[in-house]
Design an enzyme around this catalytic site. Structure first.
Site, PDB file in Angstrom:
ATOM      1  N   ASP A 185     -14.699 -12.868   0.801  1.00 52.39           N
ATOM      2  CA  ASP A 185     -15.858 -11.848   0.729  1.00 52.39           C
ATOM      3  C   ASP A 185     -16.280 -11.463   2.169  1.00 52.39           C
ATOM      4  OD1 ASP A 185     -17.033 -14.149   1.260  1.00 52.39           O
ATOM      5  OD2 ASP A 185     -18.562 -13.576  -0.634  1.00 52.39           O
ATOM      6  N   SER A 186     -15.911 -12.226   3.159  1.00 54.20           N
ATOM      7  CA  SER A 186     -16.192 -12.021   4.590  1.00 54.20           C
ATOM      8  C   SER A 186     -15.601 -10.680   4.936  1.00 54.20           C
ATOM      9  CB  SER A 186     -15.848 -12.754   5.510  1.00 54.20           C
ATOM     10  OG  SER A 186     -14.477 -13.417   5.141  1.00 54.20           O
ATOM     11  N   ASP A 238     -11.670 -14.668  -3.236  1.00 60.57           N
ATOM     12  CA  ASP A 238     -12.965 -14.866  -3.292  1.00 60.57           C
ATOM     13  C   ASP A 238     -13.872 -14.332  -4.418  1.00 60.57           C
ATOM     14  OD1 ASP A 238     -14.787 -16.606  -2.011  1.00 60.57           O
ATOM     15  OD2 ASP A 238     -14.726 -15.452  -0.113  1.00 60.57           O
ATOM     16  N   LYS A 250     -11.649 -18.361  -5.546  1.00 61.31           N
ATOM     17  CA  LYS A 250     -12.784 -19.432  -4.961  1.00 61.31           C
ATOM     18  C   LYS A 250     -14.220 -18.993  -5.331  1.00 61.31           C
ATOM     19  CE  LYS A 250     -13.811 -19.301  -0.332  1.00 61.31           C
ATOM     20  NZ  LYS A 250     -15.137 -18.901  -0.380  1.00 61.31           N
ATOM     21  N   GLU A 266     -18.214 -19.630  -4.814  1.00 65.38           N
ATOM     22  CA  GLU A 266     -19.272 -20.320  -4.107  1.00 65.38           C
ATOM     23  C   GLU A 266     -20.339 -21.079  -4.691  1.00 65.38           C
ATOM     24  OE1 GLU A 266     -21.478 -18.184  -1.213  1.00 65.38           O
ATOM     25  OE2 GLU A 266     -19.633 -17.648  -0.154  1.00 65.38           O
ATOM     26  N   GLU A 273     -18.464 -25.362   4.088  1.00 67.25           N
ATOM     27  CA  GLU A 273     -18.650 -24.849   5.550  1.00 67.25           C
ATOM     28  C   GLU A 273     -19.885 -25.139   6.045  1.00 67.25           C
ATOM     29  OE1 GLU A 273     -18.568 -20.443   4.551  1.00 67.25           O
ATOM     30  OE2 GLU A 273     -19.615 -19.995   6.665  1.00 67.25           O
TER      31      GLU A 273
END
Ligand code: KIV
Length: 262
Positions: free
Chosen positions: A43-44, A82, A111, A113, A180
């Site tokens: 999502d970056s 993501d 993925k 978070e 991270e």
């Protein structure tokens, strides 16, 4: 890597896993020709490709477009996608609809978070036959709660919390976990205490693998120089140089030449 099963094999055999982010067709085609093990449509993308200051702006539609583009450039790599901001907080149906869209666009895994209450959803998605990668430590979608992109797990208390979260994610069925921006000794402890692999970014050298944002490692991100980043190319300088050469040739009528004309 041919499948998600290889993540486990790599950890068992002590082979480090190499991952990069990727958001588009042409860089996917280049990555496809390399030995990189797996690709994350992170999502970056909201920051790197769309210019937002954080990842909050990423949504299902944005992610789906980039997953589809990356998928077209990969023939031989695992594509992990993501889950964007709040997609795992809007109930099972919303989450499963998003998973369906991502998998149909070419993702091999998702993925997600965070830990805590999200582990029930992770278990449900895994039970539905979809591999899930966890992501703890610095979780950029919680940037407003965390107050910035700073190191996590530096106090004893928060280190223990991250370790407990990692175990919960393993119990929930994650096939791997991104760690991270945490101290390298904490990442080492977590990696030793789990049977699934850990993938680090800013988490030192003891994780089972590493991931970097493609544009960061190619030196294509302006004014971004965190301690953990190694740049393998001076991309901005090289590209600017090439563009300036083209510009100069156009201005001097050196381009196109007769060979480049019909
Ligand atoms: O979105 C992303 O690029 C990520 C990596 C930093 C792991 O989540």
């Amino acid at each position: 890597m041919k499948s998600i099963i290889d993540f486990q094999k790599y950890k068992q055999n002590g082979i480090p896993i190499s991952m990069v982010t990727c958001y588009d067709y042409w860089s996917a085609s280049i990555i496809n020709s390399t030995a990189i093990d797996a690709v994350l449509v992170g999502d970056s993308v909201a920051m790197v490709m769309h210019g937002y200051k954080d990842t909050i702006a990423a949504d299902i539609r944005m992610m789906a477009l980039h997953i589809a583009a990356v998928h077209k450039g990969l023939s031989d790599k695992i594509l992990i996608a993501d889950f964007p901001f709040l997609a795992h907080r809007k109930g099972k149906k919303f989450a499963l609809d998003a998973v369906e869209i991502f998998m149909k666009q070419g993702a091999n895994a998702i993925k997600i978070e965070g830990s805590g209450s999200v582990t029930n959803l992770i278990r449900y998605i895994v039970d539905s036959g979809i591999p899930v990668m966890g992501h703890i430590g610095l979780t950029p979608q919680s940037i407003n709660l965390l107050g910035g992109f700073q190191l996590q797990g530096s106090s004893k208390e928060s280190a223990e919390r991250i370790l407990t979260d990692a175990k919960k994610l393993e119990d929930a069925g994650c096939f791997a976990i991104v760690l991270e921006k945490i101290p390298s000794n904490l990442a080492k402890r977590i990696t030793k205490s789990l049977s699934i692999p850990t993938i680090g970014i800013g988490a030192g050298k003891y994780t089972s693998g590493q991931i970097l944002v493609l544009q960061d490692l190619l030196g294509l991100t302006m004014n971004f120089n965190p301690k953990y980043l190694r740049k393998y190319l001076n991309g901005i300088e090289l590209i600017a140089k090439a563009l300036n050469s083209y510009n100069a040739d156009v201005k001097k009528r050196n381009f196109p030449s007769s060979k480049e004309s019909y």
